[in-house]
Design an enzyme around this catalytic site. Structure first.
Site, PDB file in Angstrom:
ATOM      1  CG  ASP A 162      -9.642 -16.104  28.702  1.00 57.80           C
ATOM      2  OD1 ASP A 162      -8.408 -16.224  28.752  1.00 57.80           O
ATOM      3  OD2 ASP A 162     -10.334 -16.622  27.805  1.00 57.80           O
ATOM      4  CG  HIS A 163      -7.866 -13.757  25.568  1.00 57.08           C
ATOM      5  ND1 HIS A 163      -6.629 -13.599  24.988  1.00 57.08           N
ATOM      6  CD2 HIS A 163      -8.222 -15.046  25.352  1.00 57.08           C
ATOM      7  CE1 HIS A 163      -6.261 -14.742  24.443  1.00 57.08           C
ATOM      8  NE2 HIS A 163      -7.195 -15.641  24.661  1.00 57.08           N
ATOM      9  CG  HIS A 173      -8.332 -18.052  20.287  1.00 56.99           C
ATOM     10  ND1 HIS A 173      -7.482 -16.973  20.236  1.00 56.99           N
ATOM     11  CD2 HIS A 173      -8.316 -18.474  21.582  1.00 56.99           C
ATOM     12  CE1 HIS A 173      -6.978 -16.752  21.448  1.00 56.99           C
ATOM     13  NE2 HIS A 173      -7.462 -17.647  22.281  1.00 56.99           N
ATOM     14  N   GLY A 174     -10.907 -21.369  18.343  1.00 52.53           N
ATOM     15  CA  GLY A 174     -11.994 -21.824  17.482  1.00 52.53           C
ATOM     16  C   GLY A 174     -11.701 -23.184  16.869  1.00 52.53           C
ATOM     17  N   GLY A 214      -6.749 -22.002  22.934  1.00 53.52           N
ATOM     18  CA  GLY A 214      -7.247 -22.698  21.745  1.00 53.52           C
ATOM     19  C   GLY A 214      -7.265 -24.207  21.913  1.00 53.52           C
ATOM     20  N   GLY A 215      -7.739 -24.660  23.071  1.00 50.35           N
ATOM     21  CA  GLY A 215      -7.741 -26.101  23.345  1.00 50.35           C
ATOM     22  C   GLY A 215      -8.752 -26.879  22.513  1.00 50.35           C
ATOM     23  CB  SER A 216     -12.086 -26.033  21.073  1.00 47.66           C
ATOM     24  OG  SER A 216     -12.740 -25.532  22.188  1.00 47.66           O
ATOM     25  CG  ASN A 232      -7.209 -20.902  28.210  1.00 43.17           C
ATOM     26  OD1 ASN A 232      -6.753 -21.404  29.230  1.00 43.17           O
ATOM     27  ND2 ASN A 232      -7.063 -19.623  27.928  1.00 43.17           N
ATOM     28  CB  THR A 286     -14.760 -22.990  20.127  1.00 41.54           C
ATOM     29  OG1 THR A 286     -13.987 -21.790  20.126  1.00 41.54           O
ATOM     30  CG2 THR A 286     -15.596 -23.046  18.876  1.00 41.54           C
TER      31      THR A 286
HETATM   32  P1  13P Z   1     -11.065 -22.374  22.047  1.00 46.73           P
HETATM   33  O1  13P Z   1     -12.273 -21.537  21.825  1.00 46.73           O
HETATM   34  O2  13P Z   1     -10.368 -22.743  20.789  1.00 46.73           O
HETATM   35  O3  13P Z   1     -11.354 -23.541  22.905  1.00 46.73           O
HETATM   36  O4  13P Z   1     -10.016 -21.451  22.854  1.00 46.73           O
HETATM   37  C1  13P Z   1     -10.378 -20.963  24.110  1.00 46.73           C
HETATM   38  C2  13P Z   1      -9.368 -20.014  24.651  1.00 46.73           C
HETATM   39  O5  13P Z   1      -8.214 -20.054  24.323  1.00 46.73           O
HETATM   40  C3  13P Z   1      -9.852 -19.038  25.650  1.00 46.73           C
HETATM   41  O6  13P Z   1      -8.885 -18.126  26.016  1.00 46.73           O
END
Ligand code: 13P
Length: 274
Positions: free
Chosen positions: A74-75, A173-174, A202-204, A223, A226
């Protein structure tokens, strides 16, 4: 895996891992639901575990799982680390050139695709940039929100040959600082131009109806990081308030907490037709 999801109109969850417990929780939850899974090992977590160790644990757990498991980097902004992940056996990598100019991002993504594709490894790249909310482990205060331009996305995909594209449409993200404003109108325009699986970072904390709308508009990989961490830390704190367990017992409890979040999301993603 993502091409299947694209054709089937569902999404596969990509959950961040950094130790044995997260890997086991993510794979076991998916195994119980009989649903494919992406185990995402972030460049950020190289201090927790080496690429080779991540591969060894994932492959060992995958053997008994009986479901498709993808080990994804990832990233990653560092091309050498991407090549090391390919050599270590990862089946998918993300090159993150989102902070670069369009031309630099194209050039580096092309390089990564050339090597990864020759080794049978698929590549995700990002165009546009997503900002960070609270408690993000991926993003930083300085991260800007730049929505993905549909026309630029088409040019980017045509020139680089990436297998999947991460888009910026309002997720963070977060934890969201306010009410999430997810620009599914932009996503729809991107999906009309592109015929490849799209990725939502940034699914969370993203509202469920918005996630489903995103899946109907080409998002095949979502994804989550968090929320798994926050839920597990919170549950661990509550458990420790009433118990003084052996570490081995606590580790098993944590696998359970991780599974709760993974199952919640996977059930949503697979109900879409997976
Ligand atoms: P979250 O931490 O918001 O779930 O995002 C995760 C993410 O995008 C990992 O690449």
């Amino acid at each position: 895996m993502l091409d299947e999801a694209y054709k089937g109109g569902y999404a596969v969850g990509s959950y961040n891992v950094y130790n044995y417990e997260t890997m086991r929780g993510v794979i076991e939850a998916s195994q119980e639901l009989r649903f494919p899974v992406i185990v995402a090992f972030g460049h950020k977590y190289l201090e927790n575990m080496s690429l080779e160790c991540a591969f060894a644990i994932a492959s060992s757990l995958e053997k008994d799982a009986g479901i498709p498991v993808c080990l994804h980097l990832d990233h990653c902004k560092d091309i050498d680390t991407i090549y090391r992940a390919v050599r270590a056996g990862f089946t998918s990598v993300m090159y993150d050139g989102s902070e670069l100019t369009f031309e630099e991002n194209v050039r580096n993504t092309m390089l990564v695709c050339e090597v990864a594709h020759a080794c049978g490894v698929s590549v995700e790249a990002e165009l546009g940039s997503i900002k960070a909310g609270d408690y993000s482990h991926e993003g930083g205060e300085d991260d800007k929100e730049i929505f993905t331009d549909p026309l630029k996305a088409l040019e980017f995909v045509e020139r680089t040959g990436v297998d999947a594209l991460a888009v910026s449409i309002g997720t963070v993200h977060g934890v969201y600082k306010g009410k999430p404003e997810i620009r599914t109108d932009i996503l729809r325009r991107i999906n009309e131009k592109l015929c490849i699986p799209l990725v939502l970072h940034g699914g969370s904390g993203t509202p469920e109806d918005k996630l489903l709308e995103c899946i109907s508009n080409g998002i095949c990989k979502i994804n989550i990081n968090t929320e798994i961490s926050m839920h597990t830390v919170e549950c661990t704190g509550k458990y420790l308030a009433g118990h003084s367990p052996h570490l081995s017992v606590l580790a098993l409890k944590q696998v359970g907490y991780i599974k709760e979040v993974v199952k919640k999301y996977a059930e949503l993603f697979m109900n879409k037709g997976g």
